[in-house]
Design a protein around this motif. Structure first.
Motif, PDB file in Angstrom:
ATOM      1  N   ASN A   1      64.712  22.216  14.812  1.00 13.55           N
ATOM      2  CA  ASN A   1      65.211  21.235  13.637  1.00 13.55           C
ATOM      3  C   ASN A   1      65.733  19.896  15.678  1.00 13.55           C
ATOM      4  OD1 ASN A   1      65.365  22.297  11.643  1.00 13.55           O
ATOM      5  ND2 ASN A   1      67.275  22.692  12.204  1.00 13.55           N
ATOM      6  N   ILE A   2      65.433  20.206  16.562  1.00 13.90           N
ATOM      7  CA  ILE A   2      65.732  19.973  17.843  1.00 13.90           C
ATOM      8  C   ILE A   2      64.692  19.352  18.455  1.00 13.90           C
ATOM      9  CG2 ILE A   2      68.232  18.536  17.150  1.00 13.90           C
ATOM     10  CD1 ILE A   2      68.815  20.762  19.153  1.00 13.90           C
ATOM     11  N   LYS A   3      63.713  20.437  18.916  1.00 12.44           N
ATOM     12  CA  LYS A   3      62.662  20.264  19.319  1.00 12.44           C
ATOM     13  C   LYS A   3      61.712  18.843  19.847  1.00 12.44           C
ATOM     14  CE  LYS A   3      58.077  23.444  19.963  1.00 12.44           C
ATOM     15  NZ  LYS A   3      58.975  23.589  21.427  1.00 12.44           N
ATOM     16  N   LEU A   4      61.493  19.326  20.421  1.00 13.16           N
ATOM     17  CA  LEU A   4      60.880  18.129  20.574  1.00 13.16           C
ATOM     18  C   LEU A   4      58.847  17.791  20.635  1.00 13.16           C
ATOM     19  CD1 LEU A   4      61.262  16.316  24.139  1.00 13.16           C
ATOM     20  CD2 LEU A   4      62.689  15.221  22.325  1.00 13.16           C
ATOM     21  N   PHE A   5      59.250  16.583  19.264  1.00 15.50           N
ATOM     22  CA  PHE A   5      58.110  16.576  18.287  1.00 15.50           C
ATOM     23  C   PHE A   5      57.182  14.743  18.236  1.00 15.50           C
ATOM     24  CE2 PHE A   5      55.209  14.904  14.698  1.00 15.50           C
ATOM     25  CZ  PHE A   5      54.611  16.644  14.668  1.00 15.50           C
ATOM     26  N   HIS A   6      56.676  15.210  18.940  1.00 16.63           N
ATOM     27  CA  HIS A   6      55.896  13.531  18.934  1.00 16.63           C
ATOM     28  C   HIS A   6      57.032  12.535  20.062  1.00 16.63           C
ATOM     29  CE1 HIS A   6      51.700  13.877  18.552  1.00 16.63           C
ATOM     30  NE2 HIS A   6      52.367  14.632  17.873  1.00 16.63           N
ATOM     31  N   GLY A   7      57.062  13.064  20.446  1.00 14.46           N
ATOM     32  CA  GLY A   7      58.789  12.289  21.892  1.00 14.46           C
ATOM     33  C   GLY A   7      59.729  11.664  20.931  1.00 14.46           C
ATOM     34  N   LYS A   8      60.208  12.739  19.952  1.00 13.25           N
ATOM     35  CA  LYS A   8      61.365  12.443  19.528  1.00 13.25           C
ATOM     36  C   LYS A   8      61.765  14.125  18.934  1.00 13.25           C
ATOM     37  CE  LYS A   8      60.632   7.546  17.564  1.00 13.25           C
ATOM     38  NZ  LYS A   8      60.555   7.133  15.987  1.00 13.25           N
ATOM     39  N   PRO A   9      63.415  14.503  18.754  1.00 15.30           N
ATOM     40  CA  PRO A   9      64.105  15.430  17.916  1.00 15.30           C
ATOM     41  C   PRO A   9      63.183  15.533  16.840  1.00 15.30           C
ATOM     42  CG  PRO A   9      65.279  14.783  19.666  1.00 15.30           C
ATOM     43  CD  PRO A   9      64.123  13.409  19.204  1.00 15.30           C
ATOM     44  N   MET A  10      62.942  16.752  16.434  1.00 15.92           N
ATOM     45  CA  MET A  10      62.246  16.856  14.884  1.00 15.92           C
ATOM     46  C   MET A  10      63.344  16.191  14.032  1.00 15.92           C
ATOM     47  SD  MET A  10      59.916  17.866  12.923  1.00 15.92           S
ATOM     48  CE  MET A  10      58.979  19.086  13.351  1.00 15.92           C
ATOM     49  N   ILE A  11      64.608  16.626  13.970  1.00 13.23           N
ATOM     50  CA  ILE A  11      65.465  15.740  13.062  1.00 13.23           C
ATOM     51  C   ILE A  11      65.304  14.057  12.971  1.00 13.23           C
ATOM     52  CG2 ILE A  11      66.999  16.336  14.563  1.00 13.23           C
ATOM     53  CD1 ILE A  11      69.183  16.512  12.192  1.00 13.23           C
ATOM     54  N   ALA A  12      65.352  13.521  14.037  1.00 13.03           N
ATOM     55  CA  ALA A  12      64.773  12.148  14.206  1.00 13.03           C
ATOM     56  C   ALA A  12      64.221  11.948  13.143  1.00 13.03           C
ATOM     57  CB  ALA A  12      64.938  11.875  16.035  1.00 13.03           C
ATOM     58  N   TRP A  13      62.202  11.992  13.219  1.00 14.55           N
ATOM     59  CA  TRP A  13      61.472  11.200  11.640  1.00 14.55           C
ATOM     60  C   TRP A  13      62.818  11.685  10.330  1.00 14.55           C
ATOM     61  CZ3 TRP A  13      58.618   9.421  14.576  1.00 14.55           C
ATOM     62  CH2 TRP A  13      57.312   9.324  15.706  1.00 14.55           C
ATOM     63  N   SER A  14      63.396  12.363  10.145  1.00 20.70           N
ATOM     64  CA  SER A  14      63.781  12.715   8.374  1.00 20.70           C
ATOM     65  C   SER A  14      64.711  11.483   8.914  1.00 20.70           C
ATOM     66  CB  SER A  14      64.559  13.994   8.417  1.00 20.70           C
ATOM     67  OG  SER A  14      63.482  14.887   8.169  1.00 20.70           O
ATOM     68  N   ILE A  15      65.931  11.374   9.562  1.00 18.99           N
ATOM     69  CA  ILE A  15      67.042  10.584  10.142  1.00 18.99           C
ATOM     70  C   ILE A  15      66.325   9.053   9.696  1.00 18.99           C
ATOM     71  CG2 ILE A  15      68.587   9.472  11.158  1.00 18.99           C
ATOM     72  CD1 ILE A  15      69.511  12.336  12.547  1.00 18.99           C
ATOM     73  N   GLU A  16      65.309   8.598  10.285  1.00 19.01           N
ATOM     74  CA  GLU A  16      64.698   7.663  10.612  1.00 19.01           C
ATOM     75  C   GLU A  16      64.015   7.260   8.920  1.00 19.01           C
ATOM     76  OE1 GLU A  16      62.432   6.984  14.365  1.00 19.01           O
ATOM     77  OE2 GLU A  16      64.128   7.154  15.194  1.00 19.01           O
ATOM     78  N   ALA A  17      63.055   8.134   8.377  1.00 18.03           N
ATOM     79  CA  ALA A  17      62.785   7.414   7.829  1.00 18.03           C
ATOM     80  C   ALA A  17      63.784   7.467   6.402  1.00 18.03           C
ATOM     81  CB  ALA A  17      62.186   9.052   7.024  1.00 18.03           C
TER      82      ALA A  17
END
Length: 226
Positions: A19-35
């Motif tokens: 859930n916090i492993k970097l995925f294209h420069g951001k922690p994975m969970i960050a993509w969900s939060i930002e959406a």
């Protein structure tokens, strides 16, 4: 009140710290939060986690972590409905009972603002209890094969051996990105897949499970292409 709840336990085994492993420069969970933040339709964005590091990362990206998920809801057997029901009940005990709750998975980098808003539109325009992301199967499920204990092949539905593909009914599956639902539906633990649900259709190329290292690698490549 409309609430986004992102389940993110710390015990991922096949992809450690997924859930916090970097995925294209951001922690994975960050993509969900930002959406969820960009959708601009939620009064609160809450993370349900048992993990202090995940909580810290989530707060850094603008989400709330107002409670620690109980241990009994943090193992391999806790269901999505169980986790969301706990969060909705917690909010109710605080005197903040929401009307609509959207569960957004923490591993959903392909989610788009328009998907969330389409789900909200469906919830408002119909009498459904849930609206969630889905897509079509790439191959007719009526032609699915099985193998017995001796390696012999047979069809699940042999009556469709000679049926033309265009004459077979289209089939759909859960895309595993998000689930809008009425708060009372979550609290009653109503099943997600039923006649009171509606689908937010996604193109197949935006749907990718991320459960194994191979899934992760494919998702990264797909994300780069998109």
């Amino acid at each position: 009140m409309k609430i986004a709840i992102i389940p993110a336990r710390g015990g991922s085994k096949r992809i450690p710290r997924k859930n916090i492993k970097l995925f294209h420069g951001k922690p994975m969970i960050a993509w969900s939060i930002e959406a969820a933040r960009k959708a601009n339709c939620f009064d609160r964005i809450i993370i349900s986690t048992d993990d202090a590091e995940i909580a810290e990362v989530a707060r850094n990206y603008g989400a709330e972590v107002p409670f620690v998920r109980p241990e009994k809801l943090s193992d391999d057997y806790a269901t999505t409905v169980d986790v969301i029901r706990h969060a909705v009940n917690w909010l109710s005990y605080q005197g903040q009972t929401p009307k609509l709750v959207c569960c957004i998975y923490a591993t959903a980098p392909f989610i788009q603002v328009e998907d969330l808003l389409q789900g909200l539109k469906l919830m408002k325009a119909s009498e459904c209890h849930y609206a969630f992301s889905a897509t079509t199967f790439a191959f007719p499920i009526q032609r699915a094969l099985k193998i017995d204990g001796h390696g012999k092949v047979s069809m699940f539905q042999p009556e469709h051996l000679l049926t033309r593909s265009q004459d077979l009914e289209e089939a759909y599956h859960d895309a595993g990105l998000f689930y809008w639902g009425k708060a009372e539906a979550w609290q009653r633990a109503e099943p997600l897949f039923g006649s009171a649900s509606r689908l937010v259709m996604l193109d197949r190329h935006r749907v990718q499970d991320i459960d194994t290292p191979e899934d992760w690698e494919r998702a990264e490549r797909l994300f780069q292409l998109l």
